[in-house]
Design a protein around this motif. Structure first.
Motif, PDB file in Angstrom:
ATOM      1  N   ASP A  33       0.828  -1.269   0.040  1.00 34.82           N
ATOM      2  CA  ASP A  33      -0.228  -0.216   0.131  1.00 34.82           C
ATOM      3  C   ASP A  33       0.839   1.341   0.002  1.00 34.82           C
ATOM      4  N   THR A  42       7.935  -3.662   8.910  1.00 36.42           N
ATOM      5  CA  THR A  42       7.014  -4.205   9.474  1.00 36.42           C
ATOM      6  C   THR A  42       7.061  -5.194  10.522  1.00 36.42           C
ATOM      7  N   GLU A  44       5.128  -7.701  11.173  1.00 38.13           N
ATOM      8  CA  GLU A  44       4.614  -8.710  10.606  1.00 38.13           C
ATOM      9  C   GLU A  44       5.687  -9.700  10.067  1.00 38.13           C
ATOM     10  N   THR A  47       2.223 -14.130   6.615  1.00 41.15           N
ATOM     11  CA  THR A  47       1.382 -13.477   5.329  1.00 41.15           C
ATOM     12  C   THR A  47       0.981 -12.535   6.021  1.00 41.15           C
ATOM     13  N   ASP A  48       0.637 -11.648   4.942  1.00 46.73           N
ATOM     14  CA  ASP A  48      -0.379 -10.366   5.235  1.00 46.73           C
ATOM     15  C   ASP A  48      -1.619 -10.408   5.184  1.00 46.73           C
ATOM     16  N   ARG A  49      -2.337  -9.181   5.484  1.00 49.76           N
ATOM     17  CA  ARG A  49      -3.879  -9.375   5.556  1.00 49.76           C
ATOM     18  C   ARG A  49      -4.683  -9.744   4.333  1.00 49.76           C
ATOM     19  N   HIS A  50      -3.731  -9.893   3.393  1.00 54.54           N
ATOM     20  CA  HIS A  50      -4.298 -10.525   1.924  1.00 54.54           C
ATOM     21  C   HIS A  50      -4.004 -11.876   1.672  1.00 54.54           C
ATOM     22  N   GLY A  51      -3.337 -12.449   2.886  1.00 51.41           N
ATOM     23  CA  GLY A  51      -2.936 -13.881   2.754  1.00 51.41           C
ATOM     24  C   GLY A  51      -1.632 -14.157   1.937  1.00 51.41           C
ATOM     25  N   ILE A  54       4.767 -12.277   3.475  1.00 52.53           N
ATOM     26  CA  ILE A  54       5.331 -10.787   3.777  1.00 52.53           C
ATOM     27  C   ILE A  54       6.353 -10.614   2.643  1.00 52.53           C
ATOM     28  N   GLU A 111      -1.810  -1.885  -3.932  1.00 50.76           N
ATOM     29  CA  GLU A 111      -2.461  -2.960  -3.605  1.00 50.76           C
ATOM     30  C   GLU A 111      -2.917  -3.833  -4.855  1.00 50.76           C
ATOM     31  N   HIS A 135     -10.564  -7.950  -5.032  1.00 51.67           N
ATOM     32  CA  HIS A 135     -10.378  -9.153  -5.716  1.00 51.67           C
ATOM     33  C   HIS A 135     -11.023  -9.207  -7.003  1.00 51.67           C
TER      34      HIS A 135
END
Length: 417
Positions: A33, A42, A44, A47-51, A54, A111, A135
């Motif tokens: 993003d 990050t 994290e 995986t990120d919030r989109h699966g 990273i 994204e 998506h």
């Protein structure tokens, strides 16, 4: 002409700037993003919030292992400040400033994940992209393609006997974020490259003990008392590791600092590019796809002045993409690549060294500039890169205390060192 750029990191924004400069249309696809690629930090992992895996391998507190004086673009240096070795957040801020200065952000589709790339009959490009927010998938058509997705995101993991038996944690440096997670633990770091050494020294501040395993001659630095070194790992055991010298040691964690794989999962086989042990081929001058010469890879060579080289590679490619110069025949380009690779193999290089430059980088830059008749990189950049890299090797503990200043296109000086 419409140019597609995959990735909005250091290479992608350099490509966008130069395409816009010649009046081309440009669309950048960036799966994250924001701009910055591997320079984005990050907490994290996984995986990120989109699966999705990273992307970044950045760890907390990282400072550059090259002086900032060689890390800017040819006509857009990193702003002056007292230190030569600066934090990753300063590099990220610099890249954002660069993107703002050349009005690049409005051309970026954030994204957006590139799913597939394939050539058309007339050597244009069909690119399938997914909008990660909605998506929805869409097909785009482009005249030219710059691949700028970096090469510090897909871990390269060795196969070691007994890995499946080790009872502790095993992870790659890609998933290392900070030393706090290793407080009072015994950690085995496999690999003594720049990241391996840097991470081992950070871990020694928190861990009970750290052992770094490598296949070089024993390092002679004044290591912290809880940091030791061993040769290669012969095998992992349930409790730890046995090394090739017969020594056994128990560990809680094995951290692989073993580099990364070049990975282009979106390229169809029809793109005519293969990757064998990090040798991307067939490429003319390490960038133009010989089988489909409207595609180029930016940033593959390593141990280089990255932003300087990326800008040079883009300008090199645009000379041919715009028709200002004519490419040699496919045969001549293949012969050029083979001559260089055969010279590397004769000198003992392996396939994974196909794009390694190091002290030879100046010859590569000069070859690009001479071949395409473009402005070369100032020789001082190569001189400072090579000198600072040697100082890194000579004094791993204190090299970041050095401060340099560029005097002119040929000369630099130590302000402190």
């Amino acid at each position: 002409m419409h140019y597609c750029i995959i990735g909005a990191g250091m290479a992608g924004i350099a490509a966008a700037r130069r395409v816009l400069e010649i009046g081309g249309e440009v669309t950048l696809f960036e799966r994250m993003d924001q701009i910055g690629g591997t320079w984005i930090y990050t907490d994290e992992v996984g995986t990120d919030r989109h699966g999705l895996p990273i992307h970044t391998s950045m760890y907390r507190g990282l400072r550059t292992n090259l002086p900032k004086e060689v890390m800017g673009y040819p006509d857009f240096p990193i702003p002056d400040e007292p230190d030569s070795y600066i934090g990753s957040e300063r590099i990220l801020a610099f890249l954002r400033t660069y993107a703002d200065r050349f009005d690049i952000n409005r051309h970026i589709k954030f994204e957006h994940l590139v799913l597939a790339v394939s050539p058309t009959a007339d050597d244009r490009w069909t690119v399938e992209v997914e909008d990660l927010a909605t998506h929805q998938r869409q097909l785009y058509s482009f005249d030219f393609l710059f691949i700028c997705n970096g090469h510090y995101h897909t871990p390269s993991l060795p196969s070691i006997e007994g890995q499946e038996h080790f009872a502790g944690a095993q992870l790659h440096s890609h998933d290392y974020r900070c030393a706090d997670h290793y407080k009072d633990k015994a950690v085995l770091v496999i690999g003594a490259g720049p990241s391996g050494m840097d991470i081992a020294l950070e871990l020694a501040k928190k861990a009970n003990r750290v052992t770094i395993s490598h296949h070089m001659e024993p390092l002679t630095f004044a290591f912290p008392p809880n940091l030791t070194q061993q040769p290669d790992v012969a095998c992992l055991t349930e409790a730890g590791a046995r090394f090739t010298n017969g020594h056994n040691e128990a560990f809680d964690v094995v951290l692989y600092c073993t580099g990364f794989r070049y990975n282009f999962p979106f390229l169809s086989s029809s793109c005519g590019v293969c990757v064998e042990d990090n040798h991307v081929q067939p490429l003319y001058k390490h960038c133009i796809n010989i089988n489909h010469p409207t595609m180029a890879f930016i940033g593959l060579p390593f141990y280089v002045c990255a932003a300087q080289m990326m800008d040079l590679q883009v300008r090199f490619c645009l000379k041919y993409f715009t028709g200002s110069r004519q490419l040699p025949t496919a045969k001549d380009m293949l012969d050029d690549m083979r001559r260089e690779m055969e010279d590397r193999w004769r000198r003992g290089y392996r396939k994974r060294h196909a794009h390694m430059m190091g002290p030879e980088q100046g010859q590569y830059y000069a070859d690009l500039a001479r071949t395409a008749d473009i402005e070369p990189i100032a020789p001082v950049m190569t001189k400072l890169h090579n000198e600072s890299s040697q100082r890194f090797v000579d004094d791993l503990i204190h090299f970041r205390e050095d401060v340099f200043r560029i005097i002119d296109d040929e000369h630099f000086e130590y302000v402190k060192g």
